[in-house]
Scaffold this motif. Structure first.
Motif, PDB file in Angstrom:
ATOM      1  N   SER A  17      -0.717   1.547   8.559  1.00  0.00           N
ATOM      2  CA  SER A  17      -0.926   0.379   9.717  1.00  0.00           C
ATOM      3  C   SER A  17      -1.289  -1.082   9.343  1.00  0.00           C
ATOM      4  O   SER A  17      -1.897  -1.173   8.653  1.00  0.00           O
ATOM      5  CB  SER A  17      -2.098   1.305  10.683  1.00  0.00           C
ATOM      6  OG  SER A  17      -2.910   0.048  11.363  1.00  0.00           O
ATOM      7  N   LEU A  18      -0.288  -1.746  10.512  1.00  0.00           N
ATOM      8  CA  LEU A  18      -0.493  -3.148  10.230  1.00  0.00           C
ATOM      9  C   LEU A  18      -1.025  -3.722  11.131  1.00  0.00           C
ATOM     10  O   LEU A  18      -1.483  -5.070  10.848  1.00  0.00           O
ATOM     11  CB  LEU A  18       1.138  -3.821  11.340  1.00  0.00           C
ATOM     12  CG  LEU A  18       2.631  -3.297  10.142  1.00  0.00           C
ATOM     13  CD1 LEU A  18       3.413  -4.575  10.805  1.00  0.00           C
ATOM     14  CD2 LEU A  18       2.299  -3.257   9.048  1.00  0.00           C
ATOM     15  N   LYS A  19      -1.701  -2.854  11.612  1.00  0.00           N
ATOM     16  CA  LYS A  19      -4.065  -3.545  12.783  1.00  0.00           C
ATOM     17  C   LYS A  19      -4.353  -3.671  11.515  1.00  0.00           C
ATOM     18  O   LYS A  19      -5.479  -4.536  11.732  1.00  0.00           O
ATOM     19  CB  LYS A  19      -3.438  -2.693  14.217  1.00  0.00           C
ATOM     20  CG  LYS A  19      -2.067  -2.863  14.615  1.00  0.00           C
ATOM     21  CD  LYS A  19      -2.117  -3.871  15.487  1.00  0.00           C
ATOM     22  CE  LYS A  19      -0.858  -4.159  16.362  1.00  0.00           C
ATOM     23  NZ  LYS A  19      -0.711  -5.435  16.890  1.00  0.00           N
ATOM     24  N   SER A  20      -4.865  -2.534  11.179  1.00  0.00           N
ATOM     25  CA  SER A  20      -5.877  -2.301  10.109  1.00  0.00           C
ATOM     26  C   SER A  20      -6.211  -2.111   9.090  1.00  0.00           C
ATOM     27  O   SER A  20      -6.475  -2.314   8.238  1.00  0.00           O
ATOM     28  CB  SER A  20      -7.063  -1.236  10.570  1.00  0.00           C
ATOM     29  OG  SER A  20      -5.845  -0.061  10.609  1.00  0.00           O
ATOM     30  N   ASN A  21      -4.627  -2.188   8.536  1.00  0.00           N
ATOM     31  CA  ASN A  21      -4.288  -2.192   6.711  1.00  0.00           C
ATOM     32  C   ASN A  21      -4.897  -1.234   6.624  1.00  0.00           C
ATOM     33  O   ASN A  21      -5.207  -1.064   5.442  1.00  0.00           O
ATOM     34  CB  ASN A  21      -4.881  -3.543   6.212  1.00  0.00           C
ATOM     35  CG  ASN A  21      -3.562  -4.791   6.604  1.00  0.00           C
ATOM     36  OD1 ASN A  21      -2.692  -4.751   7.447  1.00  0.00           O
ATOM     37  ND2 ASN A  21      -5.020  -5.709   6.366  1.00  0.00           N
ATOM     38  N   ASP A  34       0.265   7.846  20.310  1.00  0.00           N
ATOM     39  CA  ASP A  34       0.740   8.725  21.963  1.00  0.00           C
ATOM     40  C   ASP A  34      -0.094   9.635  22.806  1.00  0.00           C
ATOM     41  O   ASP A  34      -0.051   9.500  23.352  1.00  0.00           O
ATOM     42  CB  ASP A  34       1.568   9.987  21.328  1.00  0.00           C
ATOM     43  CG  ASP A  34       2.445   9.863  20.513  1.00  0.00           C
ATOM     44  OD1 ASP A  34       3.335  10.955  19.723  1.00  0.00           O
ATOM     45  OD2 ASP A  34       3.639   9.019  20.765  1.00  0.00           O
ATOM     46  N   LYS A  35      -1.833   9.368  22.009  1.00  0.00           N
ATOM     47  CA  LYS A  35      -2.761   9.946  23.130  1.00  0.00           C
ATOM     48  C   LYS A  35      -3.571   9.089  23.568  1.00  0.00           C
ATOM     49  O   LYS A  35      -3.625   8.885  25.114  1.00  0.00           O
ATOM     50  CB  LYS A  35      -3.488  10.703  22.314  1.00  0.00           C
ATOM     51  CG  LYS A  35      -2.828  12.951  21.987  1.00  0.00           C
ATOM     52  CD  LYS A  35      -3.758  13.082  21.579  1.00  0.00           C
ATOM     53  CE  LYS A  35      -3.548  14.804  21.156  1.00  0.00           C
ATOM     54  NZ  LYS A  35      -4.325  15.553  20.676  1.00  0.00           N
ATOM     55  N   PHE A  36      -3.456   7.408  22.442  1.00  0.00           N
ATOM     56  CA  PHE A  36      -4.676   6.693  23.067  1.00  0.00           C
ATOM     57  C   PHE A  36      -3.834   5.137  22.875  1.00  0.00           C
ATOM     58  O   PHE A  36      -4.744   4.733  23.274  1.00  0.00           O
ATOM     59  CB  PHE A  36      -5.761   6.429  21.657  1.00  0.00           C
ATOM     60  CG  PHE A  36      -6.370   8.073  22.080  1.00  0.00           C
ATOM     61  CD1 PHE A  36      -7.252   8.050  22.658  1.00  0.00           C
ATOM     62  CD2 PHE A  36      -6.011   8.792  20.839  1.00  0.00           C
ATOM     63  CE1 PHE A  36      -8.084   9.428  22.502  1.00  0.00           C
ATOM     64  CE2 PHE A  36      -7.112   9.963  20.808  1.00  0.00           C
ATOM     65  CZ  PHE A  36      -7.796  10.457  21.526  1.00  0.00           C
ATOM     66  N   GLY A  37      -2.627   4.993  22.095  1.00  0.00           N
ATOM     67  CA  GLY A  37      -2.039   3.823  22.502  1.00  0.00           C
ATOM     68  C   GLY A  37      -2.736   2.697  21.562  1.00  0.00           C
ATOM     69  O   GLY A  37      -2.577   1.350  21.802  1.00  0.00           O
ATOM     70  N   ILE A  48       4.095   2.609  17.690  1.00  0.00           N
ATOM     71  CA  ILE A  48       4.818   3.272  16.565  1.00  0.00           C
ATOM     72  C   ILE A  48       5.425   1.944  15.817  1.00  0.00           C
ATOM     73  O   ILE A  48       6.028   2.475  14.974  1.00  0.00           O
ATOM     74  CB  ILE A  48       6.495   4.130  17.437  1.00  0.00           C
ATOM     75  CG1 ILE A  48       5.438   5.328  18.148  1.00  0.00           C
ATOM     76  CG2 ILE A  48       7.151   4.636  16.211  1.00  0.00           C
ATOM     77  CD1 ILE A  48       4.616   6.437  17.221  1.00  0.00           C
ATOM     78  N   ASP A  49       6.426   0.740  16.415  1.00  0.00           N
ATOM     79  CA  ASP A  49       6.549  -0.352  15.627  1.00  0.00           C
ATOM     80  C   ASP A  49       5.770  -0.892  14.902  1.00  0.00           C
ATOM     81  O   ASP A  49       6.086  -1.479  13.630  1.00  0.00           O
ATOM     82  CB  ASP A  49       7.580  -1.235  16.737  1.00  0.00           C
ATOM     83  CG  ASP A  49       8.524  -0.494  17.316  1.00  0.00           C
ATOM     84  OD1 ASP A  49       9.449   0.256  16.370  1.00  0.00           O
ATOM     85  OD2 ASP A  49       8.643  -1.358  18.225  1.00  0.00           O
TER      86      ASP A  49
END
Length: 532
Positions: A17-21, A34-37, A48-49
């Motif tokens: 994950s690029l958000k939390s590494n 898909d459920k929570f975004g 997904i990107d």
């Protein structure tokens, strides 16, 4: 060997994950997004990107293939793995929610203990003061009795006032608690609904194909309205069209005329045939008192009051424009002439009546709460999530953001010396359009800052109109086109029309952006047309 941060099990298809590494199993993280975004670890918005697949060394892959081949029931194991992943996601989310609930409960208990301590200390101080005054009375003689008794009463009164003020800060109201719970439930539903809608409509506005076509032809981006009108609605004796109130979905609207006529029309059709029409007696209040609540159009009517009417009798009517049903109830505010506007909640029977210096909340046709304000109101608008209320003031240069559930002010938006005209929340819930003299600004609620600005002509201001795709903003005779993410201005300019734009509606199915306008001239007819 890679371990999924959600399931805590070895994964054959690791991703980053690029958000939390953090590392996750690909299918597990995809299901969660898909459920929570959001990112499971830090709750940042993601799609997904924002994930990258991690390559597994060949030796590891061979070993895993051997293990898979040895298994005699691979399909059954795969099924069990899928069920396990879903259970892990649910357990992970429940743990997060439990942690948040524990923190909120801890904070509530802390506030309760603090309030109890304040009350106990106040009572102790009161008792000490009474005891000291009684002792003073004995020492000074009976001639001081009257003075001392009055002093005791004043001391008790002051102490009670201090304790009451603490209760007001805590904002405890048993009558409001069930409404607060309902607001929180509806907010969750509305946020999920808007997320799904935003995802499906992002970048699909027909305005982008129009801009692309103009670029290919080396033409100006200036928009115009078609002279081949889709439909015309004759005004007749209804008076001039003063305003249009669209519902949140953008597929229906109420036309409001100066002679207190109201027409309900569908914007999904290709004509302006009214679905329903009513006429009220509330002279001069029609523009202020029409609103949508729970996807139903209403108008607040003020029937003539009898001279001998009882103080507790109904003083207003709520008229359903669609069914024409009338229901009487009572507002507690004294001067009904001071009403500036009415707005309704998108999914429950709650509406807010704005007076000059206060708000009155009505739930199920019962006045439940009055919020006093320090300045006179200019306008109020409800956020699409049904929880946050924006309030602007006549003599101010700021907007207050008010939480309906907690009945507290959460944020003050201030931009200095410029004079505020009006503002409006975008349907995506992230952006707010603010119009000051000669300028339209895009305010990002997530960043709490103005991100974009554009010059507009506000000399004939009649509202801010934003299409359902949050791609086109119209203010008076000017337009602004935003990129699909709302981070930049694609184009802006003047609309080539002499008529007054009063609404926008995007027909995504047929690839059109429609507008309702009030024509200039004596007829003042209402027309439905397209941007071309």
């Amino acid at each position: 060997m890679y371990i999924c941060s959600i399931t805590n099990t070895v994964t054959d298809t690791p991703v980053l994950s690029l958000k939390s590494n953090r590392i996750f199993d690909k299918s597990t993280l995809t299901n969660y997004i898909d459920k929570f975004g959001k990112d499971p670890i830090n709750n940042e918005l993601m799609n997904i990107d924002d994930i990258i697949e991690i390559s597994i060394p060949e030796i590891n892959q061979n070993n895993q293939n051997e293990i898979t081949n040895v298994s005699s029931v691979p399909s059954l194991l795969k099924s069990f793995q899928s069920i396990w992943d879903n259970l892990s996601i649910e357990l992970f989310q429940l743990r997060k929610e439990l942690d948040i609930t524990k923190k909120e409960l801890s904070l509530s208990l802390y506030r309760q203990d603090a309030a109890v301590n304040v009350a106990v200390n106040a009572c102790k101080e009161r008792d000490d003061a009474i005891h000291a005054l009684e002792q003073f009375m004995k020492d000074s003689g009976n001639s001081q009795n009257d003075v001392v008794n009055n002093a005791v009463k004043e001391t008790e009164k002051e102490t009670e006032i201090e304790i009451d003020n603490d209760n007001e800060v805590d904002n405890v109201d048993e009558d409001w608690l069930p409404i607060s719970e309902k607001l929180n439930e509806e907010q969750i539903k509305l946020v999920e609904e808007h997320k799904t809608t935003n995802k499906s409509l992002r970048g699909k506005s027909p305005i982008y194909s129009l801009v692309q076509e103009n670029e290919n032809n080396d033409e100006s981006h200036n928009l115009s309205t078609s002279t081949d009108f889709i439909g015309t609605l004759k005004v007749g004796e209804k008076g001039l069209l003063t305003t249009i109130k669209q519902n949140q979905k953008g597929d229906s609207a109420v036309l409001v005329y100066s002679e207190n006529y109201f027409q309900l029309i569908s914007l999904s059709n290709t004509s302006l045939e009214p679905l329903s029409e009513i006429h009220t007696s509330a002279k001069g209040k029609s523009k202020k008192t029409v609103f949508w609540m729970n996807e139903t159009p209403y108008v607040l009517n003020f029937p003539a009051q009898r001279k001998n009417a009882k103080a507790d009798s109904n003083n207003v009517q709520l008229i359903n424009i669609q069914s024409k049903e009338k229901t009487g109830f009572r507002l507690n505010s004294e001067n009904l002439k001071d009403i500036t506007s009415v707005i309704g909640h998108p999914s429950i029977n709650l509406f807010i009546v704005a007076f000059k210096d206060h708000l009155e909340f009505v739930y199920d046709l019962k006045s439940v709460f009055i919020q006093q304000l320090s300045s006179n109101i200019n306008s109020i608008h409800l956020h699409p999530d049904g929880m946050l209320l924006g309030i602007s003031y006549i003599d101010g240069k700021e907007i207050d953001i008010y939480d309906l559930s907690e009945r507290q002010f959460k944020l003050k938006i201030d931009w200095g010396v410029e004079n505020l005209i009006d503002f409006e929340f975008a349907i995506n819930g992230y952006l707010m359009i603010i119009v000051v003299e000669g300028k339209a600004m895009v305010f990002d609620l997530r960043k709490n800052t103005v991100t974009l600005e554009s010059n507009v002509d506000t000399s004939r201001f009649n509202g801010i109109f934003i299409d359902e795709g949050v791609s086109l903003i119209v203010c008076s005779s000017h337009y602004v086109i935003l990129d699909p993410k709302g981070k930049s201005i694609v184009s802006s300019g003047a609309i080539n029309t002499s008529s007054q734009v009063l609404s926008l509606h995007t027909d995504f199915e047929n690839g059109k952006i429609q507008t309702i306008m009030a024509t200039d001239g004596d007829s003042g007819d209402v027309v439905l047309t397209n941007f071309i």
